[in-house]
Design an enzyme around this catalytic site. Structure first.
Site, mmCIF file in Angstrom:
data_model
loop_
_atom_site.group_PDB
_atom_site.id
_atom_site.type_symbol
_atom_site.label_atom_id
_atom_site.label_comp_id
_atom_site.label_asym_id
_atom_site.label_seq_id
_atom_site.Cartn_x
_atom_site.Cartn_y
_atom_site.Cartn_z
ATOM 1 N NE ARG A 59 -1.593 -2.114 2.960
ATOM 2 C CZ ARG A 59 -1.650 -3.399 2.690
ATOM 3 N NH1 ARG A 59 -2.659 -3.894 2.054
ATOM 4 N NH2 ARG A 59 -0.690 -4.223 3.088
ATOM 5 C CB THR A 60 3.493 2.564 2.202
ATOM 6 O OG1 THR A 60 2.780 2.139 3.358
ATOM 7 C CG2 THR A 60 4.127 3.924 2.469
ATOM 8 C CE LYS A 88 26.707 -2.838 -9.139
ATOM 9 N NZ LYS A 88 26.859 -1.762 -10.137
ATOM 10 N NE ARG A 109 7.502 0.794 4.431
ATOM 11 C CZ ARG A 109 6.295 0.248 4.463
ATOM 12 N NH1 ARG A 109 6.112 -1.009 4.097
ATOM 13 N NH2 ARG A 109 5.250 0.969 4.849
ATOM 14 C CG HIS A 137 4.174 4.076 8.354
ATOM 15 N ND1 HIS A 137 4.185 4.994 7.328
ATOM 16 C CD2 HIS A 137 3.742 2.903 7.824
ATOM 17 C CE1 HIS A 137 3.759 4.385 6.218
ATOM 18 N NE2 HIS A 137 3.497 3.118 6.494
HETATM 19 C C1 NCD Z 1 2.376 -1.092 8.052
HETATM 20 C C2 NCD Z 1 3.870 -0.912 8.084
HETATM 21 O O1 NCD Z 1 4.552 -1.137 7.092
HETATM 22 O O2 NCD Z 1 4.321 -0.480 9.145
HETATM 23 N N1 NCD Z 1 1.873 -1.266 6.778
HETATM 24 C C3 NCD Z 1 1.501 -0.137 6.077
HETATM 25 O O3 NCD Z 1 2.316 0.677 5.722
HETATM 26 N N2 NCD Z 1 0.204 0.046 5.862
HETATM 27 C C4 NCD Z 1 1.853 -2.052 9.033
HETATM 28 C C5 NCD Z 1 2.414 -3.439 9.074
HETATM 29 O O4 NCD Z 1 3.304 -3.802 8.319
HETATM 30 O O5 NCD Z 1 1.924 -4.193 9.915
#
Ligand code: NCD
Length: 311
Positions: A59-60, A88, A109, A137
């Site tokens: 999703r993100t 590398k 991320r 997040h």
């Molecule tokens: C979450 C994350 O990556 O922290 N997912 C997201 O971005 N919607 C939650 C999770 O991984 O449980």
């Protein structure tokens, strides 16, 4: 008074870097952008966003990329660091110094806590933290707040339970910080081993009424918003510890008989087994609406930070 110009060039590393007035502005602006989800726009034409994902995501990453395309911008990046120069041995600092030459904004991320802050120190372009280890997040918190506001028409005055892995769950940390700016009552519900990170609890407890619980059924009848998270298996230093809590909580239909009729259930997704699928078709379930709200809130953030919003 907050205005759109205040967001130009800003990083989004921790939700704590934003005031309540700024968050309220983003939420209001997101609702004004709703029509653009359908029609699209060329507000970000010529702008390039890089998504650097060192950890899995559905999703993100896809919602940031979709948001950029909807606004007429373009996207570069990777979601498999093993096929980039990271493999590398390129450092994060060097990766950032290279990518900022191509992109107007970086969405990162990374499994390490502090990685997003570190990247922002190197980058001359804004950095958005799309998840920094178990830490935070922040854009998920914005879409969570937006969903609460859209469904409940307010945030102040609500009783909200954060349930699940409050120790390693970064979405729960960012959301707890964000909610502490509002006048809410918070129940933190988790197995003993997964209690809310102490630093988060210490930070928020002077601002909101907060209590810790191990059993959701104790508090469920009072709850307006139930925010469920999965156990973050990948963050456990020791899998035998994970085995002790695996499957230890689950929301199912019978439990919900004691809930308020207008309770809403949120989940950042992915779900593993903590909400029974039979709940999906009830009016309580709003977790797939959250996904939709992730798109519009990210459209709002990108256009504000990239300075595409005229007063
Ligand atoms: C979450 C994350 O990556 O922290 N997912 C997201 O971005 N919607 C939650 C999770 O991984 O449980």
């Amino acid at each position: 008074m907050v205005n759109a110009a205040d967001f130009i060039g800003r990083d989004v590393i921790s939700i704590k870097d934003y005031t309540r007035e700024e968050i309220d502005f983003i939420l209001k602006f997101s609702s004004e952008m709703e029509p653009l989800v359908k029609t699209g726009s060329d507000m970000l034409k010529g702008k390039i966003m890089a998504t650097l994902f060192f950890e899995p995501s559905t999703r993100t990453r896809l919602s940031f990329e979709t948001a950029m395309y909807k606004l007429g911008g373009s996207v570069i990046g990777f979601s498999e660091p093993e096929i980039s120069s990271v493999k590398k041995g390129e450092s994060l600092a060097d990766t950032i110094r290279v990518v900022e030459k191509y992109a107007d904004i970086i969405v990162l991320r990374h499994p390490a806590e502090g990685a997003a802050r570190f990247a922002a120190e190197y980058a001359k372009v804004p950095v958005i933290n799309a998840g920094s280890g178990a830490e935070e997040h922040p854009t998920q918190a914005i879409l969570d707040l937006y969903t609460i506001l859209k469904e409940k028409k307010r945030i102040d005055g609500l009783t909200i339970a954060l349930m699940g892995d409050l120790r390693y769950g970064r979405t729960a940390h960012s959301l707890a910080y964000a909610l502490s700016l509002y006048n809410v009552r918070l129940f933190l519900v988790s197995p003993e081993l997964l209690r809310m990170r102490r630093e988060v609890l210490e930070d928020i407890k002077g601002r909101v009424e907060v209590s810790e619980h191990t059993n959701i059924e104790e508090v469920l009848p009072e709850v307006d918003v139930l925010y469920v998270t999965r156990i973050q298996k990948e963050r456990f230093p020791d899998l035998s510890e994970y085995a002790r809590v695996k499957g230890s909580y689950k929301i199912d239909l019978s439990m919900l008989r004691k809930a308020k009729s207008d309770l809403i259930i949120l989940h950042p997704l992915p779900r593993v087994d903590e909400i029974s699928v039979e709940v999906d078709s009830t009016p309580f379930a709003k977790y797939f609406q959250q996904v939709e709200n992730g798109l519009v809130t990210r459209m709002a953030l990108l256009s504000l930070i990239l300075g595409a919003v005229k007063e």
